[in-house]
Design an enzyme around this catalytic site. Sequence first.
Site, PDB file in Angstrom:
ATOM      1  CB  SER A  47      -0.864  -0.030   1.269  1.00  0.00           C
ATOM      2  OG  SER A  47      -1.402   1.230   1.517  1.00  0.00           O
ATOM      3  CE  LYS A  93      -1.380  -4.305   3.665  1.00  0.00           C
ATOM      4  NZ  LYS A  93      -1.556  -5.588   2.994  1.00  0.00           N
ATOM      5  CE1 TYR A 138      -3.619  -1.812   5.549  1.00  0.00           C
ATOM      6  CE2 TYR A 138      -3.203   0.526   5.186  1.00  0.00           C
ATOM      7  CZ  TYR A 138      -3.425  -0.736   4.685  1.00  0.00           C
ATOM      8  OH  TYR A 138      -3.447  -0.939   3.337  1.00  0.00           O
TER       9      TYR A 138
HETATM   10  C1  UD1 Z   1      -5.451   4.489   3.203  1.00  0.00           C
HETATM   11  C2  UD1 Z   1      -4.056   4.304   2.682  1.00  0.00           C
HETATM   12  C3  UD1 Z   1      -4.105   3.337   1.526  1.00  0.00           C
HETATM   13  C4  UD1 Z   1      -4.740   2.034   1.997  1.00  0.00           C
HETATM   14  C5  UD1 Z   1      -6.125   2.320   2.536  1.00  0.00           C
HETATM   15  C6  UD1 Z   1      -6.720   1.073   3.131  1.00  0.00           C
HETATM   16  C7  UD1 Z   1      -2.702   6.282   2.976  1.00  0.00           C
HETATM   17  C8  UD1 Z   1      -2.194   7.522   2.368  1.00  0.00           C
HETATM   18  N1  UD1 Z   1      -3.509   5.572   2.220  1.00  0.00           N
HETATM   19  O1  UD1 Z   1      -6.202   5.016   2.177  1.00  0.00           O
HETATM   20  O2  UD1 Z   1      -2.802   3.095   1.080  1.00  0.00           O
HETATM   21  O3  UD1 Z   1      -4.794   1.105   0.972  1.00  0.00           O
HETATM   22  O4  UD1 Z   1      -6.034   3.273   3.580  1.00  0.00           O
HETATM   23  O5  UD1 Z   1      -7.916   1.346   3.790  1.00  0.00           O
HETATM   24  O6  UD1 Z   1      -2.411   5.954   4.107  1.00  0.00           O
HETATM   25  N2  UD1 Z   1     -12.769  10.171   3.444  1.00  0.00           N
HETATM   26  C9  UD1 Z   1     -13.764  11.025   3.818  1.00  0.00           C
HETATM   27  N3  UD1 Z   1     -14.919  10.480   4.305  1.00  0.00           N
HETATM   28  C10 UD1 Z   1     -15.113   9.150   4.436  1.00  0.00           C
HETATM   29  C11 UD1 Z   1     -14.082   8.266   4.034  1.00  0.00           C
HETATM   30  C12 UD1 Z   1     -12.909   8.821   3.551  1.00  0.00           C
HETATM   31  O7  UD1 Z   1     -13.627  12.236   3.739  1.00  0.00           O
HETATM   32  O8  UD1 Z   1     -16.186   8.726   4.905  1.00  0.00           O
HETATM   33  C13 UD1 Z   1     -11.517  10.736   2.934  1.00  0.00           C
HETATM   34  C14 UD1 Z   1     -10.304  10.340   3.774  1.00  0.00           C
HETATM   35  O9  UD1 Z   1     -10.144  11.205   4.868  1.00  0.00           O
HETATM   36  C15 UD1 Z   1      -9.186  10.429   2.744  1.00  0.00           C
HETATM   37  C16 UD1 Z   1      -9.873  10.040   1.418  1.00  0.00           C
HETATM   38  O10 UD1 Z   1     -11.275  10.207   1.645  1.00  0.00           O
HETATM   39  O11 UD1 Z   1      -8.735  11.733   2.657  1.00  0.00           O
HETATM   40  C17 UD1 Z   1      -9.626   8.600   1.037  1.00  0.00           C
HETATM   41  O12 UD1 Z   1      -9.894   7.795   2.170  1.00  0.00           O
HETATM   42  P1  UD1 Z   1      -9.941   6.202   2.080  1.00  0.00           P
HETATM   43  O13 UD1 Z   1     -10.786   5.784   0.947  1.00  0.00           O
HETATM   44  O14 UD1 Z   1     -10.312   5.702   3.439  1.00  0.00           O
HETATM   45  O15 UD1 Z   1      -8.468   5.771   1.740  1.00  0.00           O
HETATM   46  P2  UD1 Z   1      -7.081   6.300   2.371  1.00  0.00           P
HETATM   47  O16 UD1 Z   1      -7.242   6.607   3.812  1.00  0.00           O
HETATM   48  O17 UD1 Z   1      -6.536   7.348   1.484  1.00  0.00           O
END
Ligand code: UD1
Length: 465
Positions: A220, A271, A267
Amino acid sequence: MMETCAELSESSSAPSSLPSASPLTTPELSDDGFEIERLPSPIDDGEGHRPVDDSQAEMSQHFPGASPSFILVIGGLGYIGSHTVLELLREGHNVIIVDNLSNCYESVLHNIKVLITSDCKTKGSAIPLIHFHRLDYRRRTMSLLLESYSDLVMTIDSAGKQKMTYRSRISGVIHFAAYKSVVESLKRPLQYYQNNVCGLVRLMEQLDKYNIHHFIFSSSATVYGARCNAGLPLREEDLVHHPEESIDAAGNRVLLQPSAAGLSCPYARTKYFAEAILADVAAANPAWHIVALRYFNPVGCDPSGLLGENPRGEATNLYPVLTQVLTGVRPSLGVFGSNWATRDGTAIRDFIHVLDVARGHILALAWNRDGGGGGFRAFNLGSGSGTTVLEAVRSLEATANRMIPLNWAGRRPGDVGVCVASTERARKELGWSPRETIAQCAADLWNFVQRSVRKPCSEGREQAL
Ligand code: UD1
């Protein structure tokens, strides 16, 4: 939330009733902790399809005149796993799926079969074999499963002595089974280390025993930790596990040193540790060919709408949450952070279509097989461009032609502001390049949502969405 594996029953053991594996036959295995399902061969589907057999060139190149060879996909019915299994089948590989269904549904297997049957019918090609084993890969009986796909053969060692060794019909392994929620890992770190790290170590021991040394690991972008926030595309060279020579941006030779920086949650550390272990294993034994694929943010789904991201537990990733908002399961999307240093204040991520990610695995397997991948090598799988959370929401709104209600919330613990891939290494060395756009991701997701609402399946997709 986990990708595929449920908690282990520590008391589980290999039952004494299991038959001992003959070197020449595949034993029928069954016990209460080791469910093994041999799916009916597609030859039985009544539609005149024949399964791939050892007359096929793809298999005979591994074991001339022998039984068919397989790719083992652990966690093969989860979100990325199921799309990868479908791509493998489309490429003509026979596939063994190991999954305990802890974060997915058996209907996924049915849908994979529907899609590949229709594909092969259109192309007039043979349908590859699919063996499904409902099993937690950490159980001791995993060893029996590996043995059942092995033959004992006589070989001659470097000292000229004859010895019996295993030769496996599994030509490559792709390992997806891991827990993957940042937030949950902060609450249950031991569970994460147990599965993502201890489970991996045991698996590698078993693969080594059966001489299976071609391994693709689901890593990841999270391993880059605080380096994400530098605002530059992340290069694989930004995280190495052993000293490595490289050329910097100015064209100078540099010696890269291993160092992890700002890993924000358990997490991320699982990884990182997993990659470091794999790099050590490959350094110690040249037989290993190990690729770590560092996923950025896989989204979208197969255009059929039959496969998609449908976790059993609480959805925490952005697109599954958006799916729930679109289907009315949640009233709104909580946007985590509006004050990041980005063009609209919401976080930037590198969203990549899951089919592009799946294709990356096929290319990594081929690269490993063709000798490119001796040792350990990491590759980013991202689109190479950043999209803000708000832009992702707007593209889905445009596709679905409806508003997505937003609820502005504070930053989520463990989050980073910007995370974008450099895709240069995967392009150059694997010949991989993403084909799909963020608009395509939105269109495919919307198709999946509509299908799910229109045609609920019996196994709980409608509850889960
Ligand atoms: C993170 C990891 C990624 C991993 C994944 C597994 C990092 C940079 N990335 O992804 O490598 O594979 O976790 O779960 O560490 N968001 C909202 N509202 C929500 C859900 C998400 O605003 O309800 C935002 C998050 O704050 C983030 C973006 O959407 O900024 C993406 O979030 P998400 O889809 O959870 O993935 P990452 O956290 O980027």
